[in-house]
Design a protein around this motif. Structure first.
Motif, PDB file in Angstrom:
ATOM      1  N   GLN A   9      -0.923   4.544  -1.517  1.00 35.77           N
ATOM      2  CA  GLN A   9      -2.266   4.498  -0.940  1.00 35.77           C
ATOM      3  C   GLN A   9      -2.206   4.822   0.553  1.00 35.77           C
ATOM      4  N   GLY A  10      -3.298   5.359   1.059  1.00 35.43           N
ATOM      5  CA  GLY A  10      -3.376   5.664   2.480  1.00 35.43           C
ATOM      6  C   GLY A  10      -2.842   7.046   2.792  1.00 35.43           C
ATOM      7  N   ASP A  11      -2.822   7.378   4.070  1.00 31.55           N
ATOM      8  CA  ASP A  11      -2.405   8.690   4.544  1.00 31.55           C
ATOM      9  C   ASP A  11      -0.898   8.670   4.771  1.00 31.55           C
ATOM     10  N   ALA A  33       2.371   1.776  -3.412  1.00 27.91           N
ATOM     11  CA  ALA A  33       1.349   2.201  -4.362  1.00 27.91           C
ATOM     12  C   ALA A  33       0.838   3.611  -4.074  1.00 27.91           C
ATOM     13  N   ARG A  71       0.838  -1.208   0.000  1.00 29.85           N
ATOM     14  CA  ARG A  71       0.000   0.000   0.000  1.00 29.85           C
ATOM     15  C   ARG A  71       0.869   1.252   0.000  1.00 29.85           C
TER      16      ARG A  71
END
Length: 331
Positions: free
Chosen positions: A43-45, A41, A38
Motif C-alpha cells: 500500500q502507498g507510494d 501489503a 502498509r
C-alpha cells in the motif's frame, strides 16, 4: 553531561525513570508497525527501482559503522566490475535544491558530512534527498548503474529494497531493547527477524545470528597538506586532542588508545558543526579527529590537525555470503 548523553546512558545502562516513557513507546511502536504493515501489503507510494537496491541500516539511534562498511562495499562491487551508486538522506545538509548530486570539493553544509566523505574517498555517484526513492530516480536519470546502496533508510519504506543489512554495535548491543523514547530502538527488536543479515561492528568472530566485522585504522592524513602517514606516526604514549562528532565517540577514543596514544577526549554531538574556536584546546597538542569530522574542518584547520582513516574488515563468511547475494541479484 548533556541531556542526549544522559538519555543514551539511561538506554544502555538503565535508569528507573525510563518507565515513565513506556506510554510514549507504545504509541511509537504502533506507528512504526503500522507503517511497515502498509509496506508489506504493497500500500502507498512505494518505488521499485529497475536495478537492485541494498539498504545498509540499523535499528538503533547512533552510529554503528555504516559509512566504513559502505566504502568497503563500493570497492568490493567495483572489483567485480559493477557500476555502483549511493543514495543518502544527507542528514544536516542544506543543499540549494533536492535531490542534490554530491560532488568532490563541495561543502559539508550543502552535501552533508557522510555523503561528502564517501564521494571524496571513492568518487561514487551519490544523490541525497530525504525521499530516497526520489534520490534513486534522479541518480538513475544521470548514471547507468548496476546496483544502488542506500546509506541508512531501513525505515524509509517508500523505497523498495532487495537486500537489507543491519549493523549492530557489538559492545553496546541493543541497549534495553525498547523503542524510542524509552530505549534506543527505531523499530521493535522483532524487526531483525525479517532482515537478510546482521553485522556486529567490533565482533572478532561471527556470531550465531550474524557476521562480525571490525574497523581497522589505516592512515593518518593531515588536514592542511593532505600528507598521509602510517598509524605509527606518533610514538607510543603520545598525548593528542581527540575530536569525535559521531554517534558513538567513545569507540573513536578507544581506537586511539588501541594505537597506544593518550587521547584527551572531546566528544561532540553527531553531525556537529565545528569552528576554529570550538577546537582551540590547551595544552598545545596534535589534534586527531574522525574522517567524517575532517570534511567540515579543512577550511580552518591548523598544521598539526590530522584525521584517522579506518577500513571495514568484514569476516570471510560475510564476503562469501555477500558475493552469493550479488550473484543472485545480478544474474
Amino acid at each position: 553531561m548533556a541531556f542526549t548523553d544522559r538519555l543514551l546512558d539511561a538506554w544502555y545502562n538503565g535508569h528507573p525513570a525510563l518507565v515513565l516513557l513506556r506510554p510514549l513507546e507504545c504509541l511509537y511502536r504502533r506507528v512504526v508497525n503500522r507503517k511497515r504493515a502498509r509496506f508489506l501489503a504493497g500500500q502507498g507510494d512505494i518505488y521499485k527501482a529497475p536495478v537492485p537496491v541494498v539498504v545498509v541500516g540499523n535499528i538503533t539511534v547512533g552510529g554503528t559503522g555504516k559509512t566504513p562498511l559502505i566504502l568497503w562495499m563500493i570497492d568490493h562491487c567495483r572489483a567485480r566490475g559493477l557500476r555502483i551508486g549511493v543514495v543518502s538522506r544527507g542528514y544536516g545538509a542544506k543543499p540549494p535544491s533536492l535531490p542534490w548530486r554530491v560532488l568532490p570539493q563541495q561543502t559539508a553544509e550543502h552535501a552533508g558530512d557522510e555523503p561528502l566523505l564517501i564521494v571524496n574517498r571513492t568518487g561514487v555517484p551519490l544523490m541525497i534527498d530525504p525521499d530516497r526513492s526520489q534520490a534513486v530516480r534522479a541518480l538513475l536519470a544521470e548514471e547507468p548503474l548496476d546496483l544502488i546502496l542506500s546509506d541508512d533508510g531501513l525505515q524509509h519504506y517508500r523505497l523498495n529494497r532487495d537486500l537489507e543489512l543491519v549493523l549492530i554495535d557489538a559492545v553496546r548491543g541493543l541497549g534495553n531493547r525498547r523503542c524510542l523514547p524509552a530505549g534506543p530502538l527505531r523499530e521493535p527488536v522483532e524487526r531483525l527477524r525479517s532482515v537478510d543479515a546482521l553485522l556486529y561492528n567490533g565482533a572478532g568472530a561471527d556470531r550465531e545470528d550474524g557476521f562480525g566485522f571490525q574497523l581497522k585504522p589505516s592512515a593518518l592524513v593531515n588536514l592542511v597538506t593532505g600528507e598521509r602517514r602510517p598509524v605509527d606516526h606518533f610514538p607510543r604514549g603520545q598525548q593528542v586532542h581527540a575530536v569525535a562528532g559521531i554517534g558513538n565517540p567513545q569507540r573513536f577514543f578507544n581506537t586511539l588508545e588501541g594505537l597506544h596514544w593518550r587521547p584527551v577526549p572531546h566528544a561532540f554531538a553527531d553531525h556537529a558543526v565545528f569552528s576554529a574556536q570550538a577546537l582551540s584546546f590547551t595544552p598545545a597538542l596534535p589534534l586527531v579527529m574522525t574522517e567524517k569530522d575532517a570534511v567540515k574542518c579543512a577550511s580552518f584547520a591548523a598544521p598539526d590537525w590530522w584525521y584517522l582513516t579506518v577500513e571495514a574488515v568484514p569476516s570471510p563468511a560475510f564476503v562469501i555470503w555477500f558475493d552469493s547475494q550479488l550473484t543472485r541479484l545480478l544474474p
